[in-house]
Design a protein around this motif. Structure first.
Motif, PDB file in Angstrom:
ATOM      1  N   HIS A  10       0.858  -1.182   0.000  1.00  0.00           N
ATOM      2  CA  HIS A  10       0.000   0.000   0.000  1.00  0.00           C
ATOM      3  C   HIS A  10       0.895   1.232   0.000  1.00  0.00           C
ATOM      4  CE1 HIS A  10      -2.834   3.052   1.465  1.00  0.00           C
ATOM      5  NE2 HIS A  10      -3.774   2.276   0.939  1.00  0.00           N
ATOM      6  N   LYS A  42      -4.186  -8.636  -1.334  1.00  0.00           N
ATOM      7  CA  LYS A  42      -5.179  -8.058  -0.426  1.00  0.00           C
ATOM      8  C   LYS A  42      -4.574  -7.797   0.954  1.00  0.00           C
ATOM      9  CE  LYS A  42      -9.027 -10.358  -2.783  1.00  0.00           C
ATOM     10  NZ  LYS A  42     -10.073 -11.417  -2.690  1.00  0.00           N
ATOM     11  N   TYR A  54      -2.293  -4.829   0.754  1.00  0.00           N
ATOM     12  CA  TYR A  54      -3.084  -3.612   0.560  1.00  0.00           C
ATOM     13  C   TYR A  54      -3.764  -3.170   1.855  1.00  0.00           C
ATOM     14  CZ  TYR A  54      -5.828  -0.263  -2.183  1.00  0.00           C
ATOM     15  OH  TYR A  54      -6.359   0.882  -2.713  1.00  0.00           O
ATOM     16  N   SER A  55      -4.190  -4.144   2.645  1.00  0.00           N
ATOM     17  CA  SER A  55      -4.902  -3.826   3.889  1.00  0.00           C
ATOM     18  C   SER A  55      -3.961  -3.580   5.060  1.00  0.00           C
ATOM     19  CB  SER A  55      -5.852  -4.972   4.249  1.00  0.00           C
ATOM     20  OG  SER A  55      -5.116  -6.140   4.592  1.00  0.00           O
ATOM     21  N   MET A  66      -7.471  -1.818  -6.646  1.00  0.00           N
ATOM     22  CA  MET A  66      -6.536  -1.418  -5.594  1.00  0.00           C
ATOM     23  C   MET A  66      -5.761  -0.185  -6.061  1.00  0.00           C
ATOM     24  SD  MET A  66      -4.993  -5.131  -4.404  1.00  0.00           S
ATOM     25  CE  MET A  66      -6.088  -6.472  -3.937  1.00  0.00           C
ATOM     26  N   GLU A  79      -4.394   2.286  -4.687  1.00  0.00           N
ATOM     27  CA  GLU A  79      -3.253   2.760  -3.901  1.00  0.00           C
ATOM     28  C   GLU A  79      -2.194   1.675  -3.711  1.00  0.00           C
ATOM     29  OE1 GLU A  79      -5.192   4.277  -0.394  1.00  0.00           O
ATOM     30  OE2 GLU A  79      -5.534   6.227  -1.329  1.00  0.00           O
ATOM     31  N   LEU A  80      -2.259   0.629  -4.519  1.00  0.00           N
ATOM     32  CA  LEU A  80      -1.221  -0.404  -4.512  1.00  0.00           C
ATOM     33  C   LEU A  80      -0.037   0.097  -5.334  1.00  0.00           C
ATOM     34  CD1 LEU A  80      -0.855  -3.406  -3.506  1.00  0.00           C
ATOM     35  CD2 LEU A  80      -1.440  -4.085  -5.849  1.00  0.00           C
TER      36      LEU A  80
END
Length: 261
Positions: free
Chosen positions: A88, A139, A142-143, A167, A169-170
């Motif tokens: 992220h 995921k 990203y989280s 996603m 903002e990846l």
């Protein structure tokens, strides 16, 4: 041949195309049929048993090389072992502070449960959170469940681009690179000697006439890597790969690329 890992598996086409190039070089017909997706360990088991698939690309280790036939030509010239960080965008500032292995050890990294990379990283003392499902690792990164997901320098950029809608903002952080010698090979059932010979001969012909390099420089998933001099300013953190056969000639420029100079 195993199907893509997900709808966003942007590197699958690279290996299919490389196999097609090999057969073009030996002037033999090739028919490719894709199986349903399966996790890496199951794919290797199916290959050993001669079910569902008869060729599979994967990173190598000594156990795989002893139980399966393989073509000892690195499919991306060793670039798979140069790992950049998918994360992220909020992790970028922390990534920018990393320049040593000890600093990297303080962060938890996502990695595939059945991948040799996981064993390599753990052996180096890195904090690794394994997951069997490819898509879940994006995921988790990203989280923020893991700090970052190290991906091959040949994989990360196209993977992030293909997920821009889901996603946004990846990011790929490539100013720091984790490196270990790690070839990706085509694996084949040992008894399928004709297939092993054909693929070996075809890839060697492509290397000799330069079409292997041209393929890497033009394919969507790898063309961004060139010119290789662009990576000279990145910080490379090197670790050992204790699971690689010491007989592998990892200094041979015919088969290997070195970004550390």
């Amino acid at each position: 041949m195993r199907g893509p890992q997900s709808e966003f598996d942007s590197t699958h086409d690279y290996y299919v195309g490389l196999l097609e190039l090999a057969y073009k070089k030996i002037n033999k017909p090739l028919t490719i049929k894709l199986s349903p997706y399966m996790v890496q360990q199951r794919a290797l088991n199916e290959l050993k048993a001669g079910r569902l698939i008869d060729i599979y690309w994967a990173g190598t280790d000594s156990e795989r090389e002893s139980s399966l036939g393989f073509v000892p030509i690195p499919l991306v010239k060793g670039l798979l072992g140069y790992r950049v960080f998918t994360a992220h965008q909020s992790a970028a500032a922390s990534l920018a502070q990393i320049s040593t292995l000890d600093q990297l050890k303080t962060h938890r990294l996502c990695q595939g449960a059945h991948w040799p990379d996981t064993d390599i990283m753990i052996a180096a003392g890195l904090n690794v959170m394994p997951n069997a499902i490819y898509e879940n690792m994006f995921k988790q990164a990203y989280s923020g469940r893991c700090f970052a997901f190290p991906r091959g320098i040949n994989e990360a950029h196209s993977e992030v681009l293909s997920r821009k809608k889901s996603m946004p903002e990846l990011i790929v952080y490539d100013k720091v690179i984790l490196h270990y010698p790690f070839p990706m090979y085509f694996f084949i059932k040992k008894s399928n000697e004709t297939l092993i010979t054909d693929v070996t001969n075809g890839l060697n012909k492509a290397i000799e006439d330069g079409s292997f390099d041209e393929y890497m420089k033009s394919h969507e998933s790898t063309k961004h890597l060139f010119p290789l001099s662009k990576w000279k300013l990145s910080t490379v953190i090197s670790i050992d790969n204790p699971f690689l056969d010491p007989k592998r000639d990892i200094k041979n420029p015919k088969y290997w690329v070195d970004l550390s100079h």
